[in-house]
Scaffold this motif. Structure first.
Motif, PDB file in Angstrom:
ATOM      1  N   ALA A   1       0.798  -1.364  -0.045  1.00  0.00           N
ATOM      2  CA  ALA A   1      -0.129  -0.077  -0.102  1.00  0.00           C
ATOM      3  C   ALA A   1       0.811   1.212  -0.027  1.00  0.00           C
ATOM      4  CB  ALA A   1      -0.846  -0.024   1.317  1.00  0.00           C
ATOM      5  N   ALA A   2       2.051   1.226   0.508  1.00  0.00           N
ATOM      6  CA  ALA A   2       2.767   2.492   0.622  1.00  0.00           C
ATOM      7  C   ALA A   2       2.295   3.383   1.495  1.00  0.00           C
ATOM      8  CB  ALA A   2       3.277   2.903  -0.735  1.00  0.00           C
ATOM      9  N   ALA A   3       1.934   4.437   1.086  1.00  0.00           N
ATOM     10  CA  ALA A   3       1.378   5.552   1.954  1.00  0.00           C
ATOM     11  C   ALA A   3      -0.219   5.492   1.741  1.00  0.00           C
ATOM     12  CB  ALA A   3       1.623   7.157   1.697  1.00  0.00           C
ATOM     13  N   ASP A   4      -0.966   4.685   0.811  1.00  0.00           N
ATOM     14  CA  ASP A   4      -2.327   4.598   0.601  1.00  0.00           C
ATOM     15  C   ASP A   4      -2.872   4.019   1.833  1.00  0.00           C
ATOM     16  OD1 ASP A   4      -2.523   5.900  -1.866  1.00  0.00           O
ATOM     17  OD2 ASP A   4      -1.906   3.904  -2.786  1.00  0.00           O
ATOM     18  N   GLU A   5      -4.342   4.033   2.166  1.00  0.00           N
ATOM     19  CA  GLU A   5      -5.028   3.536   2.882  1.00  0.00           C
ATOM     20  C   GLU A   5      -4.909   2.157   2.899  1.00  0.00           C
ATOM     21  OE1 GLU A   5      -9.911   3.793   4.595  1.00  0.00           O
ATOM     22  OE2 GLU A   5      -9.231   4.736   2.532  1.00  0.00           O
ATOM     23  N   ALA A   6      -4.879   1.442   4.132  1.00  0.00           N
ATOM     24  CA  ALA A   6      -4.501  -0.136   4.253  1.00  0.00           C
ATOM     25  C   ALA A   6      -5.270  -0.811   5.474  1.00  0.00           C
ATOM     26  CB  ALA A   6      -3.058  -0.437   4.509  1.00  0.00           C
ATOM     27  N   TRP A   7      -5.822  -1.866   5.064  1.00  0.00           N
ATOM     28  CA  TRP A   7      -6.687  -2.610   6.103  1.00  0.00           C
ATOM     29  C   TRP A   7      -6.017  -4.126   6.105  1.00  0.00           C
ATOM     30  CZ3 TRP A   7     -11.230  -1.675   9.160  1.00  0.00           C
ATOM     31  CH2 TRP A   7     -11.687  -0.585   9.329  1.00  0.00           C
ATOM     32  N   VAL A   8      -6.077  -4.765   7.309  1.00  0.00           N
ATOM     33  CA  VAL A   8      -5.993  -6.302   7.571  1.00  0.00           C
ATOM     34  C   VAL A   8      -6.889  -6.791   8.330  1.00  0.00           C
ATOM     35  CG1 VAL A   8      -4.482  -5.945   9.612  1.00  0.00           C
ATOM     36  CG2 VAL A   8      -3.991  -7.771   8.095  1.00  0.00           C
ATOM     37  N   LEU A   9      -7.195  -8.016   7.598  1.00  0.00           N
ATOM     38  CA  LEU A   9      -8.207  -8.775   7.997  1.00  0.00           C
ATOM     39  C   LEU A   9      -7.646 -10.083   8.608  1.00  0.00           C
ATOM     40  CD1 LEU A   9     -11.020  -8.575   5.318  1.00  0.00           C
ATOM     41  CD2 LEU A   9     -10.652  -7.119   7.415  1.00  0.00           C
ATOM     42  N   PHE A  10      -7.855 -10.313  10.032  1.00  0.00           N
ATOM     43  CA  PHE A  10      -7.508 -11.787  10.552  1.00  0.00           C
ATOM     44  C   PHE A  10      -8.276 -12.191  11.536  1.00  0.00           C
ATOM     45  CE2 PHE A  10      -4.724  -8.606  12.689  1.00  0.00           C
ATOM     46  CZ  PHE A  10      -4.805  -9.124  14.007  1.00  0.00           C
ATOM     47  N   ASP A  11      -8.251 -13.448  12.045  1.00  0.00           N
ATOM     48  CA  ASP A  11      -9.253 -14.166  12.933  1.00  0.00           C
ATOM     49  C   ASP A  11      -8.537 -14.604  14.336  1.00  0.00           C
ATOM     50  OD1 ASP A  11     -11.130 -13.952  11.041  1.00  0.00           O
ATOM     51  OD2 ASP A  11     -10.729 -16.064  10.235  1.00  0.00           O
ATOM     52  N   ARG A  12      -9.205 -14.917  15.097  1.00  0.00           N
ATOM     53  CA  ARG A  12      -8.670 -15.619  16.530  1.00  0.00           C
ATOM     54  C   ARG A  12      -7.756 -17.077  16.077  1.00  0.00           C
ATOM     55  NH1 ARG A  12      -6.296 -17.960  19.630  1.00  0.00           N
ATOM     56  NH2 ARG A  12      -6.905 -18.469  21.766  1.00  0.00           N
ATOM     57  N   ASP A  13      -8.532 -17.792  15.295  1.00  0.00           N
ATOM     58  CA  ASP A  13      -8.079 -18.902  15.248  1.00  0.00           C
ATOM     59  C   ASP A  13      -7.337 -19.652  16.143  1.00  0.00           C
ATOM     60  OD1 ASP A  13      -9.124 -19.163  12.216  1.00  0.00           O
ATOM     61  OD2 ASP A  13      -7.337 -18.108  11.730  1.00  0.00           O
ATOM     62  N   GLN A  14      -6.171 -20.038  16.035  1.00  0.00           N
ATOM     63  CA  GLN A  14      -5.220 -20.795  17.037  1.00  0.00           C
ATOM     64  C   GLN A  14      -4.275 -19.831  17.413  1.00  0.00           C
ATOM     65  OE1 GLN A  14      -6.660 -23.330  18.869  1.00  0.00           O
ATOM     66  NE2 GLN A  14      -8.508 -23.024  17.492  1.00  0.00           N
ATOM     67  N   HIS A  15      -4.206 -18.748  16.911  1.00  0.00           N
ATOM     68  CA  HIS A  15      -2.866 -17.757  17.324  1.00  0.00           C
ATOM     69  C   HIS A  15      -2.679 -17.338  18.713  1.00  0.00           C
ATOM     70  CE1 HIS A  15      -2.585 -17.047  12.915  1.00  0.00           C
ATOM     71  NE2 HIS A  15      -3.707 -16.368  12.941  1.00  0.00           N
ATOM     72  N   ARG A  16      -1.686 -17.365  19.030  1.00  0.00           N
ATOM     73  CA  ARG A  16      -1.255 -16.980  20.391  1.00  0.00           C
ATOM     74  C   ARG A  16      -1.369 -15.628  20.554  1.00  0.00           C
ATOM     75  NH1 ARG A  16       5.114 -18.309  20.582  1.00  0.00           N
ATOM     76  NH2 ARG A  16       4.760 -17.039  18.689  1.00  0.00           N
ATOM     77  N   GLU A  17      -1.867 -15.102  21.835  1.00  0.00           N
ATOM     78  CA  GLU A  17      -1.947 -13.696  22.184  1.00  0.00           C
ATOM     79  C   GLU A  17      -1.047 -12.868  21.789  1.00  0.00           C
ATOM     80  OE1 GLU A  17      -4.311 -11.007  25.665  1.00  0.00           O
ATOM     81  OE2 GLU A  17      -3.591 -13.020  25.982  1.00  0.00           O
ATOM     82  N   SER A  18       0.157 -13.497  22.134  1.00  0.00           N
ATOM     83  CA  SER A  18       1.366 -12.559  21.877  1.00  0.00           C
ATOM     84  C   SER A  18       1.556 -12.287  20.207  1.00  0.00           C
ATOM     85  CB  SER A  18       2.829 -13.236  22.219  1.00  0.00           C
ATOM     86  OG  SER A  18       2.911 -14.535  21.638  1.00  0.00           O
ATOM     87  N   ASP A  19       0.928 -13.283  19.402  1.00  0.00           N
ATOM     88  CA  ASP A  19       1.190 -12.986  18.035  1.00  0.00           C
ATOM     89  C   ASP A  19       0.021 -11.921  17.489  1.00  0.00           C
ATOM     90  OD1 ASP A  19       2.953 -14.982  17.560  1.00  0.00           O
ATOM     91  OD2 ASP A  19       1.506 -16.683  17.229  1.00  0.00           O
ATOM     92  N   ILE A  20      -0.704 -11.903  18.010  1.00  0.00           N
ATOM     93  CA  ILE A  20      -2.034 -10.904  17.813  1.00  0.00           C
ATOM     94  C   ILE A  20      -1.474  -9.654  18.127  1.00  0.00           C
ATOM     95  CG2 ILE A  20      -4.358 -10.186  18.099  1.00  0.00           C
ATOM     96  CD1 ILE A  20      -5.089 -13.251  18.237  1.00  0.00           C
ATOM     97  N   GLN A  21      -0.804  -9.466  19.375  1.00  0.00           N
ATOM     98  CA  GLN A  21      -0.645  -8.231  20.057  1.00  0.00           C
ATOM     99  C   GLN A  21       0.630  -7.577  19.089  1.00  0.00           C
ATOM    100  OE1 GLN A  21       0.509  -8.639  24.019  1.00  0.00           O
ATOM    101  NE2 GLN A  21      -1.352  -9.016  24.566  1.00  0.00           N
ATOM    102  N   GLN A  22       1.460  -8.584  18.435  1.00  0.00           N
ATOM    103  CA  GLN A  22       2.482  -8.030  17.838  1.00  0.00           C
ATOM    104  C   GLN A  22       2.120  -7.297  16.437  1.00  0.00           C
ATOM    105  OE1 GLN A  22       6.098  -7.831  18.503  1.00  0.00           O
ATOM    106  NE2 GLN A  22       5.684  -6.407  16.514  1.00  0.00           N
ATOM    107  N   ALA A  23       0.956  -8.170  15.788  1.00  0.00           N
ATOM    108  CA  ALA A  23       0.315  -7.592  14.837  1.00  0.00           C
ATOM    109  C   ALA A  23      -0.317  -6.134  15.023  1.00  0.00           C
ATOM    110  CB  ALA A  23      -0.967  -8.647  14.269  1.00  0.00           C
ATOM    111  N   LEU A  24      -0.940  -6.320  16.120  1.00  0.00           N
ATOM    112  CA  LEU A  24      -1.555  -4.726  16.404  1.00  0.00           C
ATOM    113  C   LEU A  24      -0.367  -3.865  16.619  1.00  0.00           C
ATOM    114  CD1 LEU A  24      -4.288  -6.017  18.836  1.00  0.00           C
ATOM    115  CD2 LEU A  24      -4.585  -5.154  16.486  1.00  0.00           C
TER     116      LEU A  24
END
Length: 264
Positions: free
Chosen positions: A75-98
């Motif tokens: 996206a460079a500087a354009d508007e960007a979104w990301v979609l992901f689920d809870r699934d079996q991800h560790r909380e630390s993985d999700i926090q890193q994404a955030l």
């Protein structure tokens, strides 16, 4: 091979509209849903501009933070979104994404337990912690009293390309938004409220983008409080903010909502 950027030309910007880059953890259902939104609503209307949702190609099996990195590159500087689920991800993985999303100003559409919850909310309200399992959500989606279109929805048939499933979703977006907002308001953390959610455009370049923002504060754009644990938002889905941002649906007391009620 490690570069998940697409080889196709960057999409043209619709006149007076928006190009939004979206990276999805899922390889089929979410990308097809984005295509549905662009095909159905992308041409715009009197009360909302044109838009293109450009899906950023990603490899199967990426962690949420890797999905954030993929859309940031594309996206460079354009508007960007990301979609992901809870699934079996560790909380630390999700926090890193955030954390990465906050630094890059990438909007997050997090669904707990799965993206199928967003589909279900088109047809009914839902509540009750699922603890990462989407079995109940999918079962209710298959057996909806509102539509038979998802009767055979399963791991081997999660497509939303069929006219039947697209027609079932169409014009129920406002119901889905209302039901998703109700889940925020029912969160066990008393400070969570959908009226606190944000979806306004945040610059991804320039002085404002260089200001540091905590991942808790960025995640609170969902309406959940900064101190609300991400895995405690069960069930929930933030996809509704994308639709409100695009003008496909509205929130209570907005001028657009009042006008649409009077027309309808």
């Amino acid at each position: 091979m490690d570069d998940s950027r697409g080889l196709e030309r960057r999409p043209g910007r619709p006149r007076g509209g928006r190009v939004i880059y979206v990276a999805c953890e899922g390889q089929k259902t979410e990308p097809e849903y984005l295509e549905y939104l662009t095909d159905t609503y992308g041409a715009g209307a009197a009360d909302r501009p044109e838009f293109i949702l450009h899906r950023v190609p990603t490899r199967r099996g990426l962690r949420p933070d890797q999905t954030v990195a993929a859309v940031e590159r594309e996206a460079a500087a354009d508007e960007a979104w990301v979609l992901f689920d809870r699934d079996q991800h560790r909380e630390s993985d999700i926090q890193q994404a955030l954390r990465d999303a906050a630094e890059a100003r990438v909007e997050v559409g997090f669904s707990h337990p799965s993206f199928e919850l967003w589909f279900l909310l088109h047809f009914q309200a839902f509540s009750g912690a699922q603890h990462g399992s989407s079995d109940t959500v999918v079962d209710k989606l298959r057996n909806s009293r509102v539509t038979d279109a998802f009767r055979d929805y399963a791991r081997h048939d999660k497509s939303v390309k069929s006219p039947a499933r697209r027609n079932a979703l169409r014009h129920r977006e406002q119901d889905a938004v209302d039901h998703a907002r109700a889940l925020v308001n029912r969160c066990e953390h008393a400070d969570c409220h959908a009226d606190n959610a944000q979806w306004d455009l945040v610059p991804r370049a320039g002085d404002q983008a260089r200001e540091r923002i905590s991942w808790q504060r960025w995640s609170a754009r969902s309406g959940h409080a900064e101190h609300c644990p991400v895995l405690g938002r069960d069930p929930s889905t933030d996809v509704w903010r994308l639709l409100v941002s695009l003008g496909i649906a509205t929130v209570p007391d907005s001028p657009q909502r009042t006008r649409r009620r009077s027309i309808g």
